[in-house]
Motif scaffolding. Structure first.
Motif, mmCIF file in Angstrom:
data_model
loop_
_atom_site.group_PDB
_atom_site.id
_atom_site.type_symbol
_atom_site.label_atom_id
_atom_site.label_comp_id
_atom_site.label_asym_id
_atom_site.label_seq_id
_atom_site.Cartn_x
_atom_site.Cartn_y
_atom_site.Cartn_z
ATOM 1 N N ASP A 144 0.807 -1.326 -0.120
ATOM 2 C CA ASP A 144 -0.003 -0.013 -0.031
ATOM 3 C C ASP A 144 1.001 1.298 -0.043
ATOM 4 N N LYS A 145 1.982 1.070 -0.239
ATOM 5 C CA LYS A 145 3.184 2.167 -0.028
ATOM 6 C C LYS A 145 3.201 3.024 0.929
ATOM 7 N N ARG A 146 2.993 2.430 2.186
ATOM 8 C CA ARG A 146 2.901 2.913 3.551
ATOM 9 C C ARG A 146 4.312 2.299 4.414
ATOM 10 N N ILE A 147 5.088 3.113 5.166
ATOM 11 C CA ILE A 147 5.994 2.615 5.825
ATOM 12 C C ILE A 147 5.344 1.632 6.770
ATOM 13 N N LYS A 148 5.845 0.333 6.968
ATOM 14 C CA LYS A 148 5.348 -0.570 8.011
ATOM 15 C C LYS A 148 6.435 -0.585 9.105
ATOM 16 N N LEU A 149 7.691 -0.157 8.956
ATOM 17 C CA LEU A 149 8.656 -0.128 9.940
ATOM 18 C C LEU A 149 9.945 0.684 9.615
ATOM 19 N N SER A 150 10.344 1.232 10.495
ATOM 20 C CA SER A 150 11.731 1.970 10.182
ATOM 21 C C SER A 150 12.752 1.878 11.435
ATOM 22 N N ILE A 151 13.879 1.760 11.002
ATOM 23 C CA ILE A 151 15.067 1.505 11.827
ATOM 24 C C ILE A 151 16.058 2.651 11.571
ATOM 25 N N LEU A 152 16.472 2.969 12.516
ATOM 26 C CA LEU A 152 17.528 4.184 12.451
ATOM 27 C C LEU A 152 18.867 3.913 13.422
ATOM 28 N N TYR A 153 19.766 3.857 12.871
ATOM 29 C CA TYR A 153 21.287 3.572 13.625
ATOM 30 C C TYR A 153 22.212 4.915 13.183
ATOM 31 N N PRO A 154 23.009 5.291 14.153
ATOM 32 C CA PRO A 154 24.115 6.342 13.919
ATOM 33 C C PRO A 154 24.927 5.856 12.864
ATOM 34 N N ALA A 155 25.913 6.690 12.330
ATOM 35 C CA ALA A 155 26.874 6.316 11.246
ATOM 36 C C ALA A 155 27.869 5.327 11.686
ATOM 37 N N THR A 156 28.074 5.272 12.804
ATOM 38 C CA THR A 156 28.995 4.315 13.565
ATOM 39 C C THR A 156 28.652 2.744 13.804
ATOM 40 N N THR A 157 27.170 2.463 13.799
ATOM 41 C CA THR A 157 26.900 1.105 13.957
ATOM 42 C C THR A 157 26.097 0.626 12.805
ATOM 43 N N GLY A 158 26.681 -0.480 12.555
ATOM 44 C CA GLY A 158 26.241 -1.225 11.262
ATOM 45 C C GLY A 158 25.007 -2.022 11.465
ATOM 46 N N ARG A 159 24.061 -2.085 10.444
ATOM 47 C CA ARG A 159 23.071 -2.960 10.634
ATOM 48 C C ARG A 159 23.142 -4.392 10.752
ATOM 49 N N ASN A 160 22.153 -4.871 11.297
ATOM 50 C CA ASN A 160 22.110 -6.604 11.219
ATOM 51 C C ASN A 160 21.203 -6.765 10.448
ATOM 52 N N MET A 161 21.488 -7.705 9.243
ATOM 53 C CA MET A 161 20.679 -7.808 8.212
ATOM 54 C C MET A 161 19.888 -9.003 8.577
ATOM 55 N N ASP A 162 20.258 -9.820 9.288
ATOM 56 C CA ASP A 162 19.307 -11.032 10.002
ATOM 57 C C ASP A 162 18.209 -10.434 10.595
ATOM 58 N N GLU A 163 18.366 -9.318 11.515
ATOM 59 C CA GLU A 163 17.401 -8.676 12.059
ATOM 60 C C GLU A 163 16.228 -7.950 10.913
ATOM 61 N N VAL A 164 16.814 -7.570 9.860
ATOM 62 C CA VAL A 164 15.735 -6.766 8.893
ATOM 63 C C VAL A 164 15.098 -7.955 8.210
#
Length: 223
Positions: free
Chosen positions: A136-156
């Motif tokens: 539906d083109k709506r945001i269902k989830l947002s994750i925001l990290y600082p530049a110094t912290t890489g994301r966990n793709m398993d969590e995504v």
């Protein structure tokens, strides 16, 4: 004006990418999308992230999810950067498009700007933001990290599984849930309705409050 957040429709922007011009709503189509921004090309954490996302691309594709990266350099820079990304992460092939946004207009509209970080010329930098967008083109989830912290793709990937599961059934996913594990039935569903909606049965946890709100059931979901 408040920034774009969960529940908002993303603007239907025409963006320039490594795959040519893309209209965002047309790109998403009837499926899902993961849109993720990065502070800059040729930066260490971002290079590790984009390579890992490329390795996970097949898993996202199984779930009907398209990937779209964002960075503030131009297309030519992105193309050169991809060579480094693929060299650092053996076996990865960056097939998803990366949006070029040298004027920062796109990241501003998508609420992907880091208010505290500037480049050497004083320009705003993208935050390490990620939006999961539904059909539906709506945001269902947002994750925001600082530049110094890489994301966990398993969590995504886990979060996408949860969003798709809960969009299809009247359930929620408990702490540390993974695809294939038991889910909880929404408290808004009375037991007599739950009996019909979940013929496979469910387990009600006995709690000191005597309230029967914690009900687990198993839903077999295939990708």
């Amino acid at each position: 004006m408040p920034g774009l957040t969960i529940g908002d429709v993303i603007p239907d922007l025409l963006v320039d990418t490594t795959h040519g011009p893309i209209q965002l709503h047309e790109f998403i189509g009837d499926g899902w999308a993961v849109m993720f921004s990065h502070p800059g090309d040729f930066t260490p954490v971002c290079t590790t992230e984009l390579g890992k996302m490329a390795l996970y691309a097949e898993e996202f594709e199984k779930r009907g999810v398209k990937l779209l990266g964002f960075s503030c350099e131009d297309v030519a820079s992105h193309v050169e950067w991809i060579k480094d990304i693929e060299a650092y992460t053996p076996g990865c092939n960056v097939k998803y498009p990366i949006v070029a946004d040298p004027n920062r207009g796109v990241i501003r509209q998508l609420n992907m700007v880091d208010p505290d970080q500037k480049d050497s010329s004083g320009e705003e930098l993208p935050s390490r933001a990620l939006h999961v967008v539904g059909p539906d083109k709506r945001i269902k989830l947002s994750i925001l990290y600082p530049a110094t912290t890489g994301r966990n793709m398993d969590e995504v990937l886990r979060a996408v599984d949860s969003l798709q599961m809960t969009a299809k059934y009247k359930v929620a996913t408990p702490v540390n849930w993974k695809l294939g594990e038991k889910v909880v039935i929404s408290p808004s569903i009375p037991n007599q309705d739950a009996d019909k909606m979940f013929p496979q049965g469910y387990e009600t946890v006995k709690l000191p409050s005597k309230k029967e709100y914690l009900r687990f059931t198993q839903i077999r979901s295939r990708l």
